[in-house]
Design a protein around this motif. Sequence first.
Motif, mmCIF file in Angstrom:
data_model
loop_
_atom_site.group_PDB
_atom_site.id
_atom_site.type_symbol
_atom_site.label_atom_id
_atom_site.label_comp_id
_atom_site.label_asym_id
_atom_site.label_seq_id
_atom_site.Cartn_x
_atom_site.Cartn_y
_atom_site.Cartn_z
ATOM 1 N N VAL A 176 0.869 -1.130 0.150
ATOM 2 C CA VAL A 176 -0.296 0.171 -0.095
ATOM 3 C C VAL A 176 0.826 1.293 0.174
ATOM 4 O O VAL A 176 0.775 2.065 -0.957
ATOM 5 N N THR A 177 1.705 1.653 0.788
ATOM 6 C CA THR A 177 3.162 2.410 0.356
ATOM 7 C C THR A 177 3.632 2.598 -0.431
ATOM 8 O O THR A 177 3.551 3.010 -0.882
ATOM 9 N N VAL A 178 3.858 1.839 -1.322
ATOM 10 C CA VAL A 178 4.836 1.695 -2.697
ATOM 11 C C VAL A 178 3.822 2.539 -3.371
ATOM 12 O O VAL A 178 4.133 3.060 -4.172
ATOM 13 N N LEU A 179 1.837 1.498 -3.379
ATOM 14 C CA LEU A 179 1.293 1.629 -4.354
ATOM 15 C C LEU A 179 0.635 3.522 -4.149
ATOM 16 O O LEU A 179 0.563 4.538 -5.455
ATOM 17 N N HIS A 180 1.252 4.300 -2.977
ATOM 18 C CA HIS A 180 0.571 5.445 -2.149
ATOM 19 C C HIS A 180 1.705 6.266 -2.866
ATOM 20 O O HIS A 180 1.176 7.131 -3.708
ATOM 21 N N ARG A 185 3.752 10.728 -6.377
ATOM 22 C CA ARG A 185 4.601 11.252 -6.574
ATOM 23 C C ARG A 185 5.058 10.356 -8.387
ATOM 24 O O ARG A 185 5.491 11.955 -8.357
ATOM 25 N N SER A 186 4.719 10.034 -8.326
ATOM 26 C CA SER A 186 5.318 9.876 -9.523
ATOM 27 C C SER A 186 4.528 10.267 -11.193
ATOM 28 O O SER A 186 3.521 9.859 -10.497
ATOM 29 N N ARG A 187 5.702 10.678 -12.166
ATOM 30 C CA ARG A 187 4.683 10.982 -13.372
ATOM 31 C C ARG A 187 3.403 9.776 -13.873
ATOM 32 O O ARG A 187 1.950 10.533 -13.482
ATOM 33 N N LEU A 188 3.627 8.871 -13.660
ATOM 34 C CA LEU A 188 3.478 7.688 -14.308
ATOM 35 C C LEU A 188 1.741 7.404 -13.523
ATOM 36 O O LEU A 188 0.526 7.945 -13.908
ATOM 37 N N GLY A 189 2.234 7.678 -11.950
ATOM 38 C CA GLY A 189 0.912 7.559 -10.910
ATOM 39 C C GLY A 189 -0.043 7.931 -11.003
ATOM 40 O O GLY A 189 -1.451 7.897 -10.984
ATOM 41 N N LYS A 190 0.678 9.906 -11.199
ATOM 42 C CA LYS A 190 -0.351 10.959 -11.400
ATOM 43 C C LYS A 190 -1.567 11.169 -12.976
ATOM 44 O O LYS A 190 -2.319 10.925 -12.745
ATOM 45 N N ALA A 191 -0.059 10.260 -13.965
ATOM 46 C CA ALA A 191 -1.064 10.538 -14.986
ATOM 47 C C ALA A 191 -2.434 9.314 -14.937
ATOM 48 O O ALA A 191 -3.944 9.079 -15.189
ATOM 49 N N MET A 192 -2.312 8.120 -14.465
ATOM 50 C CA MET A 192 -3.181 7.022 -13.839
ATOM 51 C C MET A 192 -4.047 7.835 -13.162
ATOM 52 O O MET A 192 -5.753 7.795 -13.495
ATOM 53 N N ARG A 193 -3.641 8.545 -11.694
ATOM 54 C CA ARG A 193 -5.248 9.422 -11.623
ATOM 55 C C ARG A 193 -5.811 9.915 -11.796
ATOM 56 O O ARG A 193 -7.212 9.976 -12.486
ATOM 57 N N ALA A 194 -5.326 10.676 -12.751
ATOM 58 C CA ALA A 194 -5.981 11.759 -13.915
ATOM 59 C C ALA A 194 -7.321 11.097 -14.554
ATOM 60 O O ALA A 194 -7.474 11.486 -14.735
ATOM 61 N N VAL C 95 -4.158 21.792 -8.167
ATOM 62 C CA VAL C 95 -4.256 22.574 -9.051
ATOM 63 C C VAL C 95 -2.782 22.284 -9.602
ATOM 64 O O VAL C 95 -2.950 22.356 -10.959
ATOM 65 N N GLU C 96 -1.621 22.085 -8.793
ATOM 66 C CA GLU C 96 -0.496 21.988 -9.785
ATOM 67 C C GLU C 96 -0.047 20.649 -10.013
ATOM 68 O O GLU C 96 0.335 20.446 -11.090
ATOM 69 N N GLU C 97 -0.991 19.617 -9.280
ATOM 70 C CA GLU C 97 -1.200 18.041 -10.106
ATOM 71 C C GLU C 97 -1.643 18.046 -11.793
ATOM 72 O O GLU C 97 -1.650 17.321 -12.805
ATOM 73 N N ASN C 98 -2.523 19.052 -11.752
ATOM 74 C CA ASN C 98 -3.473 19.334 -12.942
ATOM 75 C C ASN C 98 -2.407 20.097 -13.911
ATOM 76 O O ASN C 98 -2.305 20.078 -15.063
ATOM 77 N N LEU C 99 -1.750 20.879 -13.763
ATOM 78 C CA LEU C 99 -0.772 21.465 -14.618
ATOM 79 C C LEU C 99 0.392 20.595 -14.519
ATOM 80 O O LEU C 99 0.605 20.644 -16.402
ATOM 81 N N GLU C 100 1.212 19.710 -13.835
ATOM 82 C CA GLU C 100 1.705 18.373 -14.028
ATOM 83 C C GLU C 100 0.702 17.657 -15.154
ATOM 84 O O GLU C 100 2.619 17.239 -16.158
ATOM 85 N N MET C 101 0.007 17.150 -15.264
ATOM 86 C CA MET C 101 -0.366 16.406 -16.801
ATOM 87 C C MET C 101 -0.480 17.104 -18.025
ATOM 88 O O MET C 101 -0.199 16.822 -18.411
ATOM 89 N N GLY C 102 -0.603 18.081 -17.481
ATOM 90 C CA GLY C 102 -0.066 19.455 -19.070
ATOM 91 C C GLY C 102 1.027 19.371 -19.625
ATOM 92 O O GLY C 102 0.990 19.088 -20.660
#
Lengths: 334, 422, 234
Positions: A176-180, A185-194, C95-102
């Motif tokens: 769970v920590t690694v997933l969190h 933190r990671s670009r790809l992880g954030k992209a997944m949330r996006a 907001v910052e994460e939104n910008l990062e996605m861009g």
Amino acid sequence: MMNELIFFFNNVVVASIALGSIYAVAGVGVTLIFGILRFAHFAHGDMMTMGAFLAFVLAGLFATLGWSVPGLPTGFIVMPIAMVLTAIIAFGLDKAFYAPLRKRKASSVTLLIASIGVTLIVQGLIRLIFGSGAASFFETETKQLIRIPVPLEGVTRTINFTQPQLLMVLMTIVAVTVLHLFLTRSRLGKAMRAMADNADLAQVSGINTKLVVRVTWIIAGALAAMAGTMLALDVQLKPDLAFNIVLPIFAAAIVGGLGQPYGAIAAGYLIGFAESAAIFNWSVLLRPLQGILPFEVPVSITFVPTEYKLTVAFVILVVVLLWRPTGIFKGASS
Amino acid sequence: MTRRSVMLFGLLFALFVFVGIATGVQYTTLLLVQSFAYALIALGLNIQWGYGGLFNFSIMGMLMLGGAAVTFTSSPVNPGFWASEGPMLLGRAVLGLAVGLALVWGVGRIAVKGRLKAVLVVASWAAGYFIYRTQIDPAAAYIETTSGWVGGLGLNPVFGWILGGILAAGLALLMGKICLGLRTDYLAIATIGISEIIRALLKNMDWLTRGTKTVSPIPWPTPLPQDLQAAGMAVNDSFLYARLGFLAIAALILVVALFLVQRAYNGPWGRMMRAIRDNFISAGSMGKNVTQRQLELFVLGSVLMGIGGAMLVSFQQIYDPGAYQPINHTFLVWVMVIVGGAGNNFGAIFGGFLIYVAWMTSDQVAQAVLSTVSHWSTDLGWGAIPEIESRASQMRVFVLGIVITVAIRYFPRGLLPEVRRQ
Amino acid sequence: MSLLEISSLVGGYGGAPILNGVDMQIDQSDIGVIVGPNGAGKSTTLKAIFGLVSVTGGAIRFDGEEIQNSLPDRLVPKGLSFVPQEKNVFTSMSVEENLEMGAFTRTDDFRPTMEWVYEMFPVLREKRRQPAGELSGGQRQMVAMGRALMSKPKLLLLDEPSAGLSPRYVLEIFEQIVKVNKAGVGILMVEQNARQALAFASRGFVLATGKNRFTGTGRELIADPEVAKSFLGG
């Protein structure tokens, strides 16, 4: 009273943390797949079983090669390898069965039906290869029982749990920590949330959605193998191991709000606790209070008879679906 | 009937003839009777999914309920139960249930709002459940230790089939009322959950269904092979003619059901249903209550499933709640409808027959293949394949999975697609 | 040669084409505004440029390259960005994460660009840790534009940036758009507030039934009595 509380702890808290860890880890996979791909992946239980069987085969292989770590069950040592293999298979299943349907812009119902087909294929293959009998990781190794004495006067009971249960919880915390960290933190992880948040906008932003889908399958597959192996280590290994448990896992994913990994984790533990608490004999806790209770405590008070343990999750599932289909932890999702 | 369907049904007939030659007439009659029952069930799902676009994953629950109905109706009377305290205790349990439900109903109508109301509602459910449990637990324990179970009514199984249809309708009504507003994938999960709850109940209510101890023999509406033998028929012939008798009734029910459904489908009712499914008219724009219409479809389809489930149990003469599996009883029927062609009654029936035969014979085929491979591997010195029989029996699950994934990818509309008319 | 050149564009969602021959030219210094009645194909034109609608005829050249039917993950690195009309922020992300996605397609350091966006929309810096879903409509629009600017585009496509905003915010958003353009980003936008938008447009396009009806500078179009009568409400 302390003795009774320890009894409660051993029978309800320990059991629900162990079971909850399994539900949480598997539920995260279901919820991620739903968040990214927008369909209920029924074959998740079979990915779990497959992972558990791969771990079992690897454990046998390690045993014949004489590889082992003293004091650690082989099942846990081979788990990472099984996770990698299952992740690859999950990726392959997507390529073979779901990706062509997505390309055709098939509805989520079509994908759901396809996942039933995948369930049957995987289930059939497992039974074809491994037969339909049960197996255990602890045929040659022993399942260690850990007893912790409580240093209080008059306390005779000890806090008991098995070594696999302890390791399971530790591994869940790590996962769970690694997933969190990955998701925040990671670009790809954030992209997944996006993409889970708004798939169209993710595409418009130039996010490589195909890559995100691939990573989702890899994570879901690895987590499924982990959950399946943990289940097999805690109970035993059967071809229909996870088929029975896929509904409580869906319950965890739905109660937590589909697409919300943290909700699935919390709901996984909640459902694990509900199941254990529902079949616990509450008379045990009431009996010491007999003196102050106005009625006679019956021999047994349970919310449901033991054989209905799994039914508890189904009832929670149905009630939550009817009462608040978006989950009880957070609102809007899809 | 188009030329395509005539051809496909012709091929299906040829397949049955082939299976008949390969496996013998007796086995084929067994296969035929069960195929007719499954075709009826598939027709039921076609009404729900094909006409209404309603997802139903609770087919197993419907079949189990039908089976329980015929078990209860046609099993011999258990005099031990009726002579005991059992009926009285059960009466109290029913009363307890009624009191509990009245409590829930009453609290639901109290003019309180907000959080307090929610607390009261939950409390009333808990209290109602508690009242019921205090009555049913001793009753169940008493019946199970004294007379075993409540026994049956000793009526003709046909009444059981009717009751099966009625019970399934009741369940469908209840489920439809609470679930039909859900989105499709949530509906699928909710119905599969309800189906599992029914399975858990019927499997564990030993006082009512004997649970995993199973009930048998359950009588037939037509003469049993034993009856024909008593009348002086040879053993082999008796099985054949007895099954043909049962088959005649099964076929009659399917034909009548198909005729009625087909007529309704081509009438204004069917047109409206399709219009609702395809969103040609938006909800309520025609002054029709869409949910009400969908509820009709859900109930109607479930009736056929209940009857089909009851027929299967009477034919097999045993009710074993432990033998029901979502794969064999829910997903199998889904494969039938999807492969046959959702929205086309003939397609659903065709799929019912075809998939059932494939399902029943695939393990034999697999066994033959595996033994051949095993012979080769023995000849090559690699040793034989162990446990061929138990492995081969699992082959059908794999084949079913392949069939459904191939069908959904390459023939998403089925072998006999719905004929779209304007 | 202009930055974006569209000639005789035909396309749609698979049925009958919605676009029946659209022509446009935009330079990086331009603010282009597309106006026209409902169903004229204004938003469809933007989506066709961005590969979200299939193009069956004509050509779209961006920076000298033909780009019709390319997907966004190829177009964004080339310098094209798109802000959809609705659901244009990731509501559950900060907001910052939104910008990062861009900036997802970028491999270089994007922090200077983020600074640049924060300077342009100072309110976003204040709210950078807040989930975008909690912001007001006008602020969300800034997040959406900020996100699109993070890829350092040469041309920004805006689909009705003022939709659903109160008149005070409409003006503010238009001011921001001019500011972005002054910073060197070409703009092509669809607008319902036609008169207001044309007032600062260097190029205006009036679309009807999927075709150009009038083309000119914003002032020319406002001054044209026929345009005014049929499309600007007199």
